[in-house]
Design an enzyme around this catalytic site. Sequence first.
Site, PDB file in Angstrom:
ATOM      1  N   SER A 134      -4.433   1.452  -0.804  1.00 45.10           N
ATOM      2  CA  SER A 134      -3.546   1.300  -1.971  1.00 45.10           C
ATOM      3  C   SER A 134      -4.274   1.704  -3.251  1.00 45.10           C
ATOM      4  O   SER A 134      -3.700   2.333  -4.138  1.00 45.10           O
ATOM      5  CB  SER A 134      -3.099  -0.159  -2.110  1.00 45.10           C
ATOM      6  OG  SER A 134      -2.456  -0.584  -0.940  1.00 45.10           O
ATOM      7  N   GLU A 363       1.859   6.113   2.894  1.00 42.24           N
ATOM      8  CA  GLU A 363       2.257   6.819   1.655  1.00 42.24           C
ATOM      9  C   GLU A 363       2.631   5.835   0.553  1.00 42.24           C
ATOM     10  O   GLU A 363       3.596   6.010  -0.185  1.00 42.24           O
ATOM     11  CB  GLU A 363       3.357   7.842   1.943  1.00 42.24           C
ATOM     12  CG  GLU A 363       2.844   8.899   2.926  1.00 42.24           C
ATOM     13  CD  GLU A 363       3.495  10.252   2.828  1.00 42.24           C
ATOM     14  OE1 GLU A 363       4.141  10.549   1.808  1.00 42.24           O
ATOM     15  OE2 GLU A 363       3.328  11.021   3.774  1.00 42.24           O
TER      16      GLU A 363
END
Length: 378
Positions: A134, A363
Amino acid sequence: MSVDRLLPSDEARELIELTRDIADKVLDPIVDEHEKAETYPEGVFAQLGAAGLLSLPQPEEWGGGGQPYEVYLQVLEEIAARWAAVGVAVSVHSLSSHPLLAYGSEEQKQRWLPGMLSGEQIGAYSLSEPQAGSDAAALSCKATRDGDAYVLNGSKAWITHGGKADFYTLFARTGEGSKGISCFLVPAGLDGLSFGKPEEKMGLHAVPTTSAFYDNARLDADRLIGQEGQGLSIAFSALDSGRLGIAAVAVGIAQAALDEAVRYANERTTFGRKIADHQGLGFLLADMAAAVVSARATYLDAARRRDLGLPYSTQASVAKLIATDAAMKVTTDAVQVFGGVGYTRDFRVERYMREAKITQIFEGTNQIQRLVISRGLG
Ligand SMILES: Cc1cc2nc3c(=O)[nH]c(=O)nc-3n(C[C@H](O)[C@H](O)[C@H](O)COP(=O)(O)OP(=O)(O)OC[C@H]3O[C@@H](n4cnc5c(N)ncnc54)[C@H](O)[C@@H]3O)c2cc1C
């Protein structure tokens, strides 16, 4: 599965028909076998490339299909409905070509784009590291300039198509902080580049996900894409488009689960009637259908903004969040519709549920999508 789609042209309709035909004849007969045996479907990507399905949204001048994003995403949805692992790899291929297309020099594009867009060269996207997922700006894989080359050292993690792809769009550190990251195009056979064993994943078994290790790997300096230090903004710009791909993949998985659930609910009887005719179950199916239709509308809205050249980053995050949460809910409910047999490998619904889960994670996790959306509000 045959969704009645609103498409902008006859060409788009033909593309959807072509994709359905390939899904029926090439993907469907082998998907269960490969997902169970965890084997790579050699030749499948070459077939998709030969049919022009690996470069639909890219410009025709470089060998792409010149299709609007809204068409490409619906084709991707059809592929993912039949085989999510293949759909994800197609989306990642597009993600990996984006930096060269958007930031490469004319000369770099002439050298590498035609091979990528014809599908002869399959791409992988290498941003994540064991300690930087992240928080991508925390990445530490190093690229040190040495004469006419960069020397690469460090590890990358979680590479979809790792060890199988022909090129790797790599993000590595050339300086300090978030402005010290650069983007490179790494060929698969580079000396000093090796790959880890495929991760033992919950789903997407047919396409490997691996680590990569760079050990004093010398990369020609002309493989830097964009400027030194521009890497993170290149990575995020590619991810805006990529997230729409994942939203379409998620809707494909959800549509497939809905179709199986509706079919089963019209075959299975309890208490003297089809289970679809029990209102409690019929309403569950209705909610599933509503979730699929609204998730599709959300990604199409973002794609149309992109096609019009409007900002769409926030909308892409909304689409990813809505579509992947819908896929998780719809696939879980599909297992419920099947009752006990839904929990076995005799039916595809358990696979769909496992596949839906990853769409909420990669993603950008859905927590990170909320971060992007909230920042876009003010
Ligand atoms: C099958 C698979 C394929 C993948 N393919 C690729 C690929 O091709 N290329 C690539 O580069 N990467 C790939 N990834 C990596 C993927 O993008 C990362 O796993 C993901 O971004 C999350 O990073 P992380 O695993 O380090 O989790 P972490 O960043 O450690 O997050 C752990 C948890 O904390 C939450 N969290 C973290 N920060 C915040 C915050 N600020 N606010 C709220 N919650 C937060 C997260 O949402 C998550 O729930 C893949 C991963 C998998 C599993």
